[in-house]
Design an enzyme around this catalytic site. Sequence first.
Site, short mmCIF file in Angstrom:
data_model
loop_
_atom_site.label_atom_id
_atom_site.label_comp_id
_atom_site.label_asym_id
_atom_site.label_seq_id
_atom_site.Cartn_x
_atom_site.Cartn_y
_atom_site.Cartn_z
N ARG A 60 -4.47 4.43 -7.71
CA ARG A 60 -3.77 5.61 -7.21
C ARG A 60 -2.35 5.71 -7.74
NH1 ARG A 60 -4.54 4.84 -0.92
NH2 ARG A 60 -4.28 2.71 -1.63
N ARG A 92 2.55 13.02 10.55
CA ARG A 92 1.26 12.94 9.86
C ARG A 92 0.54 11.71 10.40
NH1 ARG A 92 -0.80 9.66 5.98
NH2 ARG A 92 -2.04 10.48 4.28
N ASP A 106 -1.80 9.05 10.29
CA ASP A 106 -2.49 8.41 9.18
C ASP A 106 -3.84 7.81 9.62
OD1 ASP A 106 -2.43 7.26 6.45
OD2 ASP A 106 -2.37 5.35 7.52
N GLU A 141 -4.79 13.29 9.30
CA GLU A 141 -5.28 12.86 7.99
C GLU A 141 -6.65 12.25 8.20
OE1 GLU A 141 -5.63 9.96 4.41
OE2 GLU A 141 -5.13 9.27 6.40
N HIS A 145 -2.82 0.63 11.88
CA HIS A 145 -2.59 -0.78 11.56
C HIS A 145 -1.10 -1.05 11.38
CE1 HIS A 145 -3.69 1.63 7.96
NE2 HIS A 145 -2.50 1.21 7.56
N ASP A 177 0.83 -1.20 0.00
CA ASP A 177 0.00 0.00 0.00
C ASP A 177 0.87 1.26 0.00
OD1 ASP A 177 -2.22 1.63 0.00
OD2 ASP A 177 -2.64 1.42 2.14
N GLN A 196 -3.15 -5.30 6.07
CA GLN A 196 -3.01 -4.20 7.04
C GLN A 196 -3.94 -4.49 8.21
OE1 GLN A 196 -3.74 -1.54 3.69
NE2 GLN A 196 -2.08 -0.22 4.38
#
Length: 660
Positions: free
Chosen positions: A531, A298, A300, A342, A200, A157, A268
């Site tokens: 993505r 950050r 997540d 985030e 995770h 990921d 995850q």
Amino acid sequence: MIRSSENGHLDEHRFEADLTLRRLQPRLEEVWQHTTIDDAKRHEFELRLAEHWRPLFSLLFRLYGTRYDFFFHVEQVLRTAAKAWADRADDLCQQDRRRLNDPDWFQSENVVGGALYVDLFSENLNKAREHVGYFQDLGLTYLHLMPLFAVRPGDNDGGYAISNYRSVDPRLGTIEDLRLLARDLREAGICLVLDFVFNHTADDHQWAQRAQAGNREYQEFYYLYPDRVMPDRYERTLREIFPSVRRGNFSWHDGMQQWVWTTFNSFQWDLKYSNPAVFHAMLEELLFIANMGVDILRLDAVAFIWKELGTSCENLPQAHLLIQAFNHLARLAAPGLLFKSEAIVHPDEVVKYISPEECQISYNPTLMALLWESLATRKVDLLTKTLEHRHRLPENTAWVNYLRCHDDIGWTFDDDDARAIGLNAYDHRQFLNKFYTGQFPGSFARGIPFQENHQTGDMRISGTMASLAGLEQAVEENDPHKMELAVRRMMHLHGITLSIGGIPLLYLGEEWGMLNDYDFVNDPAKAGDSRWIHRPKMKWEFLAELDAPVDAGSGSIRKRIFEATRRMIALRKTIPALAGQSMELIRTDNAHVLGYLRANEGNRLIVLANFSEQPQRLDGNLLRTVGMGRFFEDLIGHKTFATSEDVNLEPYQIVWLKRV
Ligand code: GLC
Ligand code: GLC
């Protein structure tokens, strides 16, 4: 004296907090004795402890107070924080002290951010060190390196499946390389931003491996279920984040013969924060990362970190308590560190993570989505309606304003905001999806669907900024007029994120107008995740184009975008009115033109932005009242405007007006 409910909680546990701290003093002594900390540094910690202890204790109590071993966990947490402060390097402590004296340091007009993947941008951390000059030249003072820790083999990921928070992915380098890069950046005046992927771990993290080996203690680190009873009960109220990868939120693990909670990919594994041992273990990882010289963490996927049966398991009150507890601990052990949230969720929920006590800064997904929305509709009504009541933030906090990032675009505006201007939110999202995947007649965009859910009709959008803004189509059709419009759209959008209040954040590659990269489908580890289309590899040969003559084909477009971007960033830094967060909308009486005033310590700047490809006009008098002057100079285009005349804006023009 009547106190707010927050402080009420604080008071409720006050006596227990004070008593506990007294009891823990000898434990604290032990920590100090095992380190080389001097009296002054120790005193600093104790002063901060006096300030943060009660709220911290209260938060932990509300999360874990019913546990028989609660005090044991509290002790561990405090010891870990003290030890981290004792270990913190001198230069970082000095920076902490400077930031404690200047809590708004990140609100300056000088702060401009960039985000990149180390491997795609410069292969590895050592080579990234050679590019510090590039970041400086572009004007960046904040650099977010996408996850670079050790990951599971195969699909990870994009780095968000971490198998060890204390070692760097060997393809990128070592912890020592990271420390050196952090130091180089600090010397160059650039903050380092790293992810704290704390919802995770990867399925091959040591904890997950122990769980798989049957270790009960580590099985309690994750949400594991022997059959479908609980998963099914939870599923009734959960949404699906990656429905095209796997249906539902649980994955069957053959080895353990258990269902594992996996909000994102099946590899995850969601951490079980209702277990205080998980909180403590992750605190250790957090402070380890902080002490490497990270300025901003950050956080997540904050929305997902607490689960409760019968709820959506998103944005639960305990998620906030948990982050606040982490935040108090960071204030103790690494006080210069900021948290960035985030939360890509409904705007009402996004703001709940933002406060000095929780996350000091946050992505602004609503603004991001609505800028693209306005570009598609050529109208600013939904944007204005939303900004009116959603831009303001508490003091000492800031938005991070971005246009694209490594993730998809989701249309996370509020349905009532849409209804208030006569839009049906569902239909409007369908329109935007069609528009940005190029299926709407006349669309300039070249995005592709992400996680299309045929059941709900939901879809998100992948694509680079340039491809979504029309450059890909224009280049393909070799149409100079379309190219011109696409470049204007891009600079228009940058002109807003650089001026609307908060920290502007570039996703590197934007400075060259990089297009979609369709090659990801050839890599089996990436093919299933669209993505990757907007995660292209940097092409360093672009730099040579800067010296090439102006008419050097598509190179000249890149040169133009690069130079315009760099110029606009440099310009922002000369405008004190752009510091801070305050922003007031200006009436423009023109459906296509957004207007706002930025004011800071007596400095003022008016921004007008035309979202259409037609020239637009507005009455100059509208500026007069907000700017209290008769003549204004556009700092971008160097033209003077008089309030006695009409203000004419070219297609997609944005002006930054200063009184002259
Ligand atoms: C965050 C990341 C995203 C990732 C997800 C799971 O939202 O930005 O890329 O897929 O978390 O870690
Ligand atoms: C969802 C999540 C967000 C994540 C994204 C990845 O929108 O809310 O955290 O980044 O999915 O696509």
